[in-house]
Design an enzyme around this catalytic site. Sequence first.
Site, short mmCIF file in Angstrom:
data_model
loop_
_atom_site.label_atom_id
_atom_site.label_comp_id
_atom_site.label_asym_id
_atom_site.label_seq_id
_atom_site.Cartn_x
_atom_site.Cartn_y
_atom_site.Cartn_z
N HIS A 145 -7.19 -1.74 15.21
CA HIS A 145 -7.37 -0.67 13.71
C HIS A 145 -7.27 -1.65 12.71
O HIS A 145 -8.10 -1.77 11.79
CB HIS A 145 -6.50 0.26 13.80
CG HIS A 145 -6.34 1.01 12.56
ND1 HIS A 145 -6.89 2.38 12.54
CD2 HIS A 145 -5.88 1.01 11.38
CE1 HIS A 145 -6.59 3.16 11.35
NE2 HIS A 145 -6.23 2.11 10.68
N GLU A 146 -6.09 -2.61 12.76
CA GLU A 146 -5.85 -3.52 11.95
C GLU A 146 -6.72 -4.51 11.45
O GLU A 146 -7.15 -4.94 10.21
CB GLU A 146 -4.31 -4.03 11.66
CG GLU A 146 -3.22 -2.84 11.94
CD GLU A 146 -3.31 -1.95 11.06
OE1 GLU A 146 -3.38 -2.22 9.69
OE2 GLU A 146 -3.04 -0.77 11.14
N ASN A 180 -2.67 -6.22 5.43
CA ASN A 180 -2.67 -7.02 4.29
C ASN A 180 -3.82 -8.17 4.82
O ASN A 180 -3.95 -8.70 5.94
CB ASN A 180 -1.23 -8.06 4.22
CG ASN A 180 -0.09 -6.90 4.12
OD1 ASN A 180 -0.15 -5.97 3.26
ND2 ASN A 180 0.56 -6.98 5.07
N GLU A 232 0.96 -1.23 -0.03
CA GLU A 232 -0.09 0.16 -0.07
C GLU A 232 0.80 1.18 -0.01
O GLU A 232 1.86 1.39 0.87
CB GLU A 232 -0.82 -0.01 1.25
CG GLU A 232 -1.97 1.27 1.33
CD GLU A 232 -2.99 1.20 2.41
OE1 GLU A 232 -4.11 1.64 2.07
OE2 GLU A 232 -2.53 0.72 3.29
N GLY A 250 3.22 1.98 10.81
CA GLY A 250 3.04 1.47 12.22
C GLY A 250 2.47 -0.09 12.02
O GLY A 250 3.07 -1.14 12.66
N ALA A 251 1.53 -0.29 10.91
CA ALA A 251 1.26 -1.58 10.83
C ALA A 251 0.43 -1.57 9.29
O ALA A 251 0.06 -0.35 8.87
CB ALA A 251 0.22 -2.07 11.95
N MET A 252 0.17 -2.91 8.88
CA MET A 252 -0.28 -2.76 7.44
C MET A 252 -1.28 -3.89 7.43
O MET A 252 -1.03 -5.14 7.67
CB MET A 252 0.66 -3.08 6.36
CG MET A 252 0.21 -3.17 5.01
SD MET A 252 -0.82 -1.86 4.49
CE MET A 252 -2.06 -2.75 3.29
#
Length: 886
Positions: A310-311, A278, A141, A274-276
């Site tokens: 959130h993720e 996927n 992303e 911070g995070a993704m």
Amino acid sequence: MRRRRAGSKFKGQVRLPKFAVPKRYDLKLKPDLSACTFAGSVEINLDIVQETQFLVLNALELVITEVYFRDSHKREYRPENVIIEKEDEILVLVFADVLPLGEGSLGVKFSGVLNDYLLGFYRSTFVLEGEKKNMAVTQFEAADARRCFPCWDEPALKATFKVTMEVPSEMIALSNMPVIDEKLNGHLKTVSFDETPIMSTYLVAFVVGSFDYIEDITSDGIKVRAYCPVGKSDEGKLALDIAVRVLDLFKKYFSMPYTLPKLDMVAIPDFSGGAMENYGLITFRENELLYDDLQSSARDKQWLAIVVAHEVAHMWFGNLVTMEWWTHLWLNEGFATWVSYLAVDSLYPEWKIWNQFLQQTVGGLQLDALEESHPIEVEVHHARSVNEIFDAISYKKGSAVIRMLQDYLGDDIFKRALAVYMKKFAWKNAKTEDLWDVLSELSGIQVHMLMDTWTKQMGYPLLYVKSKNQSLEFEQSQFLSSGSHGHGEWIVPVTLCIGSYKRCKNFLLETKSGNLDFSSLWCSLDANARTSELNQEKWDDEQLWVKLNVGQTGFYRVKYDDVLAARLRKAIEANLLSSPDRFGILDDSYALFEACELSLSSLLSLMDVYRKEIDYIVLSRLIDISYRVLEISSDAFPISRNNLKQFFTNLLSAKLGWESLSGESHLNVLLRGEILTALVVYGHGMTQKEALRRFHIFLGDRNTQLLPADMRRAAYVAVMQNVSAKNRTGLESLLKVYREADAVEEKARILRSLASCPDSDIVLEVLNYFLSDEVKDQDIIYGLSGISSEGREIAWRWLKDNWDLIADRWGTGILLTRFIRDIVTPFCSLEKADEIEAFFATRATTTVAMNLKQSLGQVRIKARLVQKIQDEQSIGELIRQLALKE
């Protein structure tokens, strides 16, 4: 040559041409972790929907070695020309014949480099048994799947993905779906993954590395794993527990189950964000996923919970239902942010996380008050430029206006509408208008008309409120921190109460101005109570305060006339207002001061009213405002700097202290760390002395209870406050702790403190240290955020001297914006703004252009404030009196 010219006609287009639609990718990859390269092949099942001699898809920094197309009758077509347009990041395949309509398959063989940009298919490193090793990770992303394999790299062009990888036999290979087959071949193994459901390219992911993991299963059988560095699996327990619980929570909230058979969470040593999210394979910075009882603070725990929620929320908002184009990014990020707070509030109600959500709102309000802001829905003309809108508008303003809408429509309608929306658009793409359609249908309210004013135009309103006889008069105008007058107009969901939270009123302000008859606020009371209260409380009674934006659920600011403002101050002193409302009055007042609509004298007098404040969220905002006031006032009135510090010290020094109490609240733990750090910054002698004493004990015993994780930043800043070029002992001690620290949270905490030294020579040394191999590229952002006010000039000189190196090292991703923001915005003069603008005139790229304008805008706003403060009569005397006040 003719074909080459034909291929160039696709240059500069915003979107890919719609000649073909991808349906399925069969992707095979073979990373070489020693050489940091990879080879691969992909076969893409297509529908040719227009007669064409061209296939145009995305590719970047790939070497294409073979291409073919086969139609449904197995006839093979080889392109006459294979053109890579690097600037447009496209691969143009030019065929001699027109390709037949209908199904076909495109085959491409390619190779690439495992880059060091922290995006695309990239190299990360880890240490195992004392040896440094490479691993391979993806970050696609917004538009970097094209760096790994040729693809139609747009969110609306969803397809399924069958992934096979050839990797070192001793390593773990992960992708979006579970492993269905694994074949050993000497030192290598071939790992095949199950085919994914339909999804966007930016959500495809692979990880190849060495990990330990722990696992759990949700109530409906979803296997959840946390992959951690070898030997640290215990540090994944908190994240694993939260993920399992929020998967169940979101399944119920959205009336839609999680749609994949597994969910993996992986701690990545080198990671830009911070995070993704996927699909089925969430990747994290290590300190966003790992939690250590001794090394992690209460703030670390809270942030981890929010990030994990959130993720996981993205598995619904973003992955299952995906934005149609990056213009609608906020649908992903705003909703995931909002619903993550909803989830954390359910898991940890004692944290009062919705009160803390106000910090999100403030971040959105601050950025959106700049003339250089942008609408929530901003036209994205190239996927590469979307990096600039991964900002406080998409995340913080986005989530705040969602909360405002939820508050206006009611929880029940909002929840039911989201469930309908999920069902209607599952596996599809949606635009903002699609969500408004569903909400309008269920609520009977024209949500489009209301919300378009908030998403399609930048900014937000300031409501002026005046009392007149038995009525309130309202007027709205666009609020800008620069003091300029914008032309925006909004449909504002107004909430207000008068004299009591039992007397509330909600209405829509749909015009530039309006009024409200005071007597209507009594309609909710029975006749006897009404008569009694009207006899006891007259409209001109000092105790009859009026508070707008009750609970701060609205995304707007309020300015009261002098009479109403004075009554609110008395209500604060009498502890009649809720903590969110006390927060809101303080925050709005600071914003009005910044826009030169409130004097510094008035702001400081209001801050003095908060001497008895004990609530975490209010005191946290008071501390943040005190930092900003000191920064600006030090330029305007340097002679009063020490008196200002003393005043702020007086507001805080009697609260909490160093000793934690058994069983004390999470919020008090958070507050203690912030107060102690502020007192150290303000030079409070007793606090600094105690901080240094505890730090020296900590040097001899890293597990001492005298300096738990929540208080260490205060101690580290105290150490650096006492470091100078002639006395470097504290710096060397802190660097020793950094080098010996195993926990990523501890390393980040130290980096945030190192540049807080008042000696500019030390600040320069620290900044150069940030560029060394001892600090990960991703971690420099921690250090940049802590530069002392005394070090800002040397930091700017350092940035200029090292710009070419910095732009080369960080220029491809989102981290470069942090160098600009953290080094530029502390200045408060027009001359410095002009100097900075001149330097970047030939250096600013599209990656940082908007960020640079916003940062310069803030500098110029503060420069105007400096002049205003200098013109303010008797401000020095007021500050002196406040400093003397116990």
